[in-house]
Each structure stands twice: as C-alpha cells, then as structure tokens.
Scaffold this motif. Structure first.
Motif, mmCIF file in Angstrom:
data_model
loop_
_atom_site.group_PDB
_atom_site.id
_atom_site.type_symbol
_atom_site.label_atom_id
_atom_site.label_comp_id
_atom_site.label_asym_id
_atom_site.label_seq_id
_atom_site.Cartn_x
_atom_site.Cartn_y
_atom_site.Cartn_z
ATOM 1 N N THR A 158 7.196 2.119 -1.980
ATOM 2 C CA THR A 158 8.186 1.950 -0.916
ATOM 3 C C THR A 158 9.050 3.193 -0.766
ATOM 4 O O THR A 158 9.143 4.025 -1.677
ATOM 5 N N SER A 192 12.733 -4.110 5.217
ATOM 6 C CA SER A 192 11.537 -3.342 5.538
ATOM 7 C C SER A 192 11.416 -3.202 7.050
ATOM 8 O O SER A 192 11.971 -3.988 7.812
ATOM 9 N N ASP A 240 12.686 -8.531 -8.867
ATOM 10 C CA ASP A 240 11.769 -8.153 -7.802
ATOM 11 C C ASP A 240 12.486 -8.283 -6.468
ATOM 12 O O ASP A 240 12.943 -9.363 -6.093
ATOM 13 N N LEU A 279 12.494 -1.106 1.685
ATOM 14 C CA LEU A 279 11.249 -1.722 1.238
ATOM 15 C C LEU A 279 10.062 -1.387 2.144
ATOM 16 O O LEU A 279 8.960 -1.890 1.943
ATOM 17 N N ALA A 300 10.416 -2.712 -6.616
ATOM 18 C CA ALA A 300 9.956 -2.816 -5.232
ATOM 19 C C ALA A 300 8.431 -2.794 -5.260
ATOM 20 O O ALA A 300 7.790 -3.791 -5.563
ATOM 21 N N GLY A 301 7.797 -1.621 -4.997
ATOM 22 C CA GLY A 301 6.351 -1.537 -5.158
ATOM 23 C C GLY A 301 5.931 -1.585 -6.612
ATOM 24 O O GLY A 301 4.859 -2.085 -6.952
ATOM 25 N N ARG A 340 11.137 -7.663 -3.458
ATOM 26 C CA ARG A 340 10.234 -7.765 -2.301
ATOM 27 C C ARG A 340 10.466 -9.015 -1.467
ATOM 28 O O ARG A 340 10.016 -9.088 -0.323
ATOM 29 N N THR A 358 6.914 0.460 3.274
ATOM 30 C CA THR A 358 5.948 1.196 2.456
ATOM 31 C C THR A 358 5.815 2.640 2.933
ATOM 32 O O THR A 358 6.043 2.958 4.104
#
Length: 307
Positions: A94, A43, A35, A58, A19-20, A37, A60
C-alpha cells in the motif's frame, strides 16, 4: 492479529499496524498487530476540481501505478510506483505501507545485533559490512530511507494527512533524519490516512530511475525522480529528489536552481553530490548518484535514451 473496521478503535488499540504486510512479514515483527485493511475510506483516489488528488493510505501501489488520470496529472508518482518491487508485491503493498516501512539495514533486521533502531546505543553498520549506507551523514544511523514513493511525493510537493492532526508537508513525515531510532516521525498509535497532491503543473514532464545491483526486483542503491517544464528549450520549472543516499528522502534545490539558470544537464546533475561525505566503502555512490540524476533529467527533457 486484530482486524478492525473503526478508525478510533484502531487508534486506541495501538500496537504495530498492518496494511499490505510485506515489510511486517519480512521483519517477522512481534505483536500485537492491528490489521487496518478493514477501515473504510482509506483507499482509492479522489479528485478536486483544480486537479489536486487525495490518495488513501490503503490504496495499493499497483493502483497508483496504473491509474490513467493520475499518470496524466502527476506522472512522477505513477512512474515511481510502476518502477518499484515486483508486480505481485505492488498488488498487495500500500501507499501508506511504502511510506512508513522500516529500513532495510541487515543489522537492524538481524535479532543478533543491537542498534539505535531496536533500543541499542550504537550503529554496527558504521564499522560493519554495509555497502549501501547513507552518504549524506545526518546522524548516528547510516541506514538509507527505503521508501521510493516518498521520493516521488517529495518532488511532487505533496502533503500528508494523519489521524488527529492537520495536513503537513510530506518532508515533515521524516524530519531531518537526525533521530537514529526512527524511520518516520508519526507517534505510536498515529495512523496515516492519505497523501494530497497539489494541482498539476501545465506541461509537466517527469522521469524516475533507480540504480540497482541486479536487473530487476531489487532495493535501489540510488534512485531519483524529476519533474520539469521545458519551454522552447529552456527549463522553467524543476523539482528533483533522490533516495538511497540519506536517512530521509532528499530534495535537491541546488540541482533545481542550476537547471533554472540554464546550466547543462550534466553540470546540474553533478551538484547532487554537494552534501555527500561517504565512507570509503560507499564512495562509488557519488558517481552513481550523479549518473542517476542525469538519467532522469535526460529522460524528462527528452535528450537521452533510457540506459
């Protein structure tokens, strides 16, 4: 690294999810990596009419920390998010990544050592140099759980949602810590989608505090989160959870019951150590744990100044 935009394809691919990526890069973990994202709808914060909130995995940490509505309805989580890591890391890390990160044990992260976490059959930290080991002994591994947000979500009575299963209490994401090979109980290929916060408690006060070995930007030796309702000087609702002391985040019902019974804050905080059995090198964490719990209780009740 494969970047995917379809949840089903991500599940089929498997591998280690990114994620991050702050923990993944720190461990220099071998692939294959997927990945996440690019996945849609994972999110952001969505609200229901009753004030409950769903936060995508996701999202942050920075967004969790600075969302004004979240801070008003669920201050325990927002305060904890604002207190971890650094501003730069919070902008990248995240919610899901924080909950599912691997532990910080130096033996696990050093490829020269074998341990339960990487396929071995023993815990070198038990007899080695591990001054921040767990003091609640729940199994062969003594690496404390690393997630601060898990501590807050445990205090918030939150639940988690993962691909292919119904929602479950956040505590079930970790179990009792007796499996020394795992930091969480998601199956390989299983993706955390979101966490769900229940409706807010009217009049709730909250506090979060971490005891660290330097002034800022450090992993906690001990951390605590508290949610209280105080009515005419009497505590009528209490949730207290701690981290840095066990293989999993720990809720403290003994402390909560003492607060509801009208016990003084220092006496209630002292009960936080009831389940602890530290090695001699970690005995200092008993005092640190009781003091950290007292700190959040004083902040939440408004009877003490931040130290």
């Amino acid at each position: 690294m494969t970047v995917l935009t379809d949840l089903g394809e991500a599940v089929r691919r498997g591998g280690e999810f990114r994620a991050g990526g702050t923990d993944l890069m720190g461990r220099r973990a071998a692939g294959p990596h997927v990945d996440l994202r690019g996945l849609p709808d994972l999110s952001g914060i969505t609200w229901q009419a009753d004030g409950s909130a769903r936060i995508g995995a996701l999202t942050t940490v920075a967004r969790v920390a600075r969302d004004a509505r979240l801070a008003g309805a669920h201050p325990c989580l927002a305060l904890t998010a604002a207190g971890l890591a650094t501003p730069q890391i919070r902008e990248v890390a995240t919610l899901g990544g924080n909950l599912l990160q691997r532990n910080r044990c130096a033996y696990f992260r050093n490829p020269a050592f074998s341990c339960h976490q990487n396929g071995g059959d023993h815990c070198p930290a038990r007899a080695g140099l591990a001054p921040n080991a767990a003091i609640v002994d729940s199994g062969p591994c003594v690496a404390p759980h690393p997630s601060s947000l898990a501590v807050a979500l445990l205090a918030c009575d939150a639940s988690a949602e993962a691909h292919g299963r119904d929602a479950f209490p956040i505590a079930d994401l970790y179990g009792d810590g007796s499996d020394p090979s795992r930091d969480h109980l998601l199956s390989p290929g299983e993706i955390l989608l979101s966490v769900v916060l229940p409706p807010p408690v009217p009049g709730e006060r909250a506090a979060y505090h971490r005891a660290i070995s330097r002034s800022e930007a450090e992993w906690p030796l001990v951390e605590a989160a508290a949610r209280l309702v105080v009515d005419e000087g009497r505590i009528t609702f209490a949730r207290v959870a701690v981290g840095g002391v066990a293989r999993v985040p720990v809720r403290l019902p003994e402390v909560e019951e003492a607060l509801l019974a009208g016990e003084p804050l220092d006496r209630a905080a002292g009960l936080a150590t009831a389940r602890c059995s530290p090695a001699a090198r970690d005995h200092y964490k008993l005092t640190l744990l009781a003091g950290t719990v007292l700190e959040v209780l004083e902040r939440a009740t408004g009877t003490g100044e931040p130290r």
